[in-house]
Design an enzyme around this catalytic site. Structure first.
Site, PDB file in Angstrom:
ATOM      1  N   ARG A 235       0.819  -1.222   0.000  1.00 10.72           N
ATOM      2  CA  ARG A 235       0.000   0.000   0.000  1.00 10.72           C
ATOM      3  C   ARG A 235       0.852   1.272   0.000  1.00 10.72           C
ATOM      4  O   ARG A 235       0.557   2.240  -0.701  1.00 10.72           O
ATOM      5  CB  ARG A 235      -0.942  -0.022   1.215  1.00 10.72           C
ATOM      6  CG  ARG A 235      -2.033   1.009   1.166  1.00 10.72           C
ATOM      7  CD  ARG A 235      -3.055   0.788   2.260  1.00 10.72           C
ATOM      8  NE  ARG A 235      -3.833  -0.432   2.072  1.00 10.72           N
ATOM      9  CZ  ARG A 235      -4.864  -0.542   1.238  1.00 10.72           C
ATOM     10  NH1 ARG A 235      -5.254   0.486   0.517  1.00 10.72           N
ATOM     11  NH2 ARG A 235      -5.521  -1.667   1.121  1.00 10.72           N
TER      12      ARG A 235
ATOM     13  N   HIS B  96     -19.545  10.083  -1.520  1.00  9.75           N
ATOM     14  CA  HIS B  96     -19.928   8.792  -0.934  1.00  9.75           C
ATOM     15  C   HIS B  96     -21.453   8.651  -1.027  1.00  9.75           C
ATOM     16  O   HIS B  96     -22.182   9.607  -0.744  1.00  9.75           O
ATOM     17  CB  HIS B  96     -19.468   8.729   0.526  1.00  9.75           C
ATOM     18  CG  HIS B  96     -19.782   7.412   1.160  1.00  9.75           C
ATOM     19  ND1 HIS B  96     -19.099   6.259   0.866  1.00  9.75           N
ATOM     20  CD2 HIS B  96     -20.744   7.067   2.052  1.00  9.75           C
ATOM     21  CE1 HIS B  96     -19.611   5.254   1.547  1.00  9.75           C
ATOM     22  NE2 HIS B  96     -20.605   5.718   2.279  1.00  9.75           N
TER      23      HIS B  96
ATOM     24  N   THR C 208     -10.187  12.945   4.960  1.00  6.06           N
ATOM     25  CA  THR C 208      -9.251  12.796   6.072  1.00  6.06           C
ATOM     26  C   THR C 208      -8.899  11.313   6.148  1.00  6.06           C
ATOM     27  O   THR C 208      -9.425  10.518   5.359  1.00  6.06           O
ATOM     28  CB  THR C 208      -9.862  13.301   7.394  1.00  6.06           C
ATOM     29  OG1 THR C 208     -11.050  12.548   7.646  1.00  6.06           O
ATOM     30  CG2 THR C 208     -10.188  14.779   7.349  1.00  6.06           C
TER      31      THR C 208
ATOM     32  N   GLU D 226      -9.692   8.895   8.046  1.00  5.00           N
ATOM     33  CA  GLU D 226     -10.705   7.876   8.359  1.00  5.00           C
ATOM     34  C   GLU D 226     -11.540   7.577   7.116  1.00  5.00           C
ATOM     35  O   GLU D 226     -11.843   8.499   6.343  1.00  5.00           O
ATOM     36  CB  GLU D 226     -11.641   8.371   9.455  1.00  5.00           C
ATOM     37  CG  GLU D 226     -11.052   8.295  10.846  1.00  5.00           C
ATOM     38  CD  GLU D 226     -11.912   9.069  11.820  1.00  5.00           C
ATOM     39  OE1 GLU D 226     -13.040   8.631  12.081  1.00  5.00           O
ATOM     40  OE2 GLU D 226     -11.449  10.118  12.286  1.00  5.00           O
ATOM     41  N   LEU D 227     -11.942   6.329   6.964  1.00  2.00           N
ATOM     42  CA  LEU D 227     -12.709   5.908   5.787  1.00  2.00           C
ATOM     43  C   LEU D 227     -14.025   6.680   5.671  1.00  2.00           C
ATOM     44  O   LEU D 227     -14.792   6.747   6.635  1.00  2.00           O
ATOM     45  CB  LEU D 227     -13.005   4.401   5.879  1.00  2.00           C
ATOM     46  CG  LEU D 227     -13.882   3.822   4.764  1.00  2.00           C
ATOM     47  CD1 LEU D 227     -13.125   3.786   3.457  1.00  2.00           C
ATOM     48  CD2 LEU D 227     -14.382   2.446   5.147  1.00  2.00           C
TER      49      LEU D 227
ATOM     50  N   GLN E   9     -28.359  12.465  -8.261  1.00  2.00           N
ATOM     51  CA  GLN E   9     -27.980  13.589  -7.393  1.00  2.00           C
ATOM     52  C   GLN E   9     -26.466  13.790  -7.402  1.00  2.00           C
ATOM     53  O   GLN E   9     -25.978  14.925  -7.425  1.00  2.00           O
ATOM     54  CB  GLN E   9     -28.456  13.350  -5.954  1.00  2.00           C
ATOM     55  CG  GLN E   9     -29.958  13.311  -5.810  1.00  2.00           C
ATOM     56  CD  GLN E   9     -30.613  14.603  -6.264  1.00  2.00           C
ATOM     57  OE1 GLN E   9     -30.174  15.686  -5.906  1.00  2.00           O
ATOM     58  NE2 GLN E   9     -31.642  14.486  -7.074  1.00  2.00           N
TER      59      GLN E   9
HETATM   60  C1  GAR Z   1     -20.506   6.524  -6.680  1.00  2.00           C
HETATM   61  O1  GAR Z   1     -21.800   6.149  -6.300  1.00  2.00           O
HETATM   62  C2  GAR Z   1     -19.734   7.022  -5.475  1.00  2.00           C
HETATM   63  O2  GAR Z   1     -20.546   7.689  -4.556  1.00  2.00           O
HETATM   64  C3  GAR Z   1     -19.199   5.732  -4.916  1.00  2.00           C
HETATM   65  O3  GAR Z   1     -18.810   4.999  -6.031  1.00  2.00           O
HETATM   66  C4  GAR Z   1     -19.689   5.312  -7.121  1.00  2.00           C
HETATM   67  C5  GAR Z   1     -18.860   5.590  -8.343  1.00  2.00           C
HETATM   68  O4  GAR Z   1     -19.682   5.723  -9.471  1.00  2.00           O
HETATM   69  N1  GAR Z   1     -18.111   5.966  -3.999  1.00  2.00           N
HETATM   70  C6  GAR Z   1     -17.925   5.272  -2.901  1.00  2.00           C
HETATM   71  O5  GAR Z   1     -18.608   4.337  -2.570  1.00  2.00           O
HETATM   72  C7  GAR Z   1     -16.746   5.736  -2.053  1.00  2.00           C
HETATM   73  N2  GAR Z   1     -16.806   5.163  -0.757  1.00  2.00           N
HETATM   74  P1  GAR Z   1     -19.081   6.242 -10.827  1.00  2.00           P
HETATM   75  O6  GAR Z   1     -17.850   5.399 -11.127  1.00  2.00           O
HETATM   76  O7  GAR Z   1     -20.179   6.010 -11.840  1.00  2.00           O
HETATM   77  O8  GAR Z   1     -18.756   7.709 -10.670  1.00  2.00           O
END
Ligand code: GAR
Length: 221
Positions: A73, A117, A149, A151-152, A181
């Site tokens: 990582r 997210h 930040t 944290e996940l 949205q």
């Molecule tokens: C989106 O829904 C985003 O919110 C999520 O991945 C998707 C990507 O869609 N992100 C996470 O879950 C981050 N924890 P996309 O590739 O069509 O933009």
């Protein structure tokens, strides 16, 4: 010499792992000059991520960093850091980038990295957010744009958008509603950053010099 500041213009890196609908929304917003910036590079950790095709079709540089190449990582994040420095980016936009970043990497881009997210954080960090909202019997769900930040799926919230959850809904229907949205709010927040209206300080997001609350801008809670 004019005393008026020139319009800021930022170099953006977008990090993806998948479909790239949020990336596309940001490409389109840059194209229509709704964002004072350009996407300098799109980086994926997944070779077949469709977002790479979207970037290539828009004439944007792409880069692929894989765990095969960088199993450690820290090595992965070091290579990513170097790449983003080579591209001299002002802003890192995580758009469905499904990797946990090291604290060192996060620190290097403190206040310059955004994430989206698919939940109304602090509810449901992590995966399967739509199903979890359904299982809990929630009547509403949504998405959150926040500063990153270490944290996940955490960090000061900038903007949330809500959608209803209907009787007999499915996780797929909710995901599609949330995505509608996401592609509205993410380009808007990127534009705020590119206009120098948005910053992270004292553990909060600030917009136009106003400290935003726990749920970000324009929240009715
Ligand atoms: C989106 O829904 C985003 O919110 C999520 O991945 C998707 C990507 O869609 N992100 C996470 O879950 C981050 N924890 P996309 O590739 O069509 O933009």
């Amino acid at each position: 010499m004019s005393s008026v500041d020139p319009m800021p213009f930022k170099r953006i890196a977008v990090l993806i792992s998948g479909h790239g609908s949020n990336l596309q929304a940001i490409i389109d917003a840059c194209h229509h000059q709704h964002i004072n910036g350009e996407i300098a590079v799109v980086v994926s950790n997944i070779p077949h991520a469709y977002g790479l095709t979207r970037a290539a079709e828009a004439g944007i540089d792409t880069a692929l960093l894989t765990t095969q190449e960088y199993p450690e990582r820290t090595e992965f994040d070091k290579a990513l850091h170097e790449l983003l420095c080579d591209y001299d980016v002002d802003l890192v936009v995580l758009a469905g980038f499904m990797r946990i970043l090291t604290p060192e990497f996060v620190d290097a881009f403190k206040g310059k990295m955004l994430n989206i997210h698919p939940s109304l954080l602090p509810k449901y960090p992590g995966l399967h957010t739509h199903q979890r909202a359904l299982d809990q019997g929630d009547r509403e769900h949504g998405c959150t744009v926040h500063f990153v930040t270490s944290e996940l799926d955490s960090g000061p919230t900038i903007l949330q958008a809500k959608v209803p959850i209907y009787t007999n809904d499915t996780a797929e229907f909710i995901a599609a509603r949330v995505n509608q949205q996401e592609i509205q709010v993410y380009p808007l927040v990127v534009q705020w950053f590119c206009e120098n209206r948005l910053e992270m300080k004292q553990g909060h997001a600030w917009l136009d010099g106003q400290k935003l609350g726990t749920y970000g801008y324009a929240n009715d809670q």
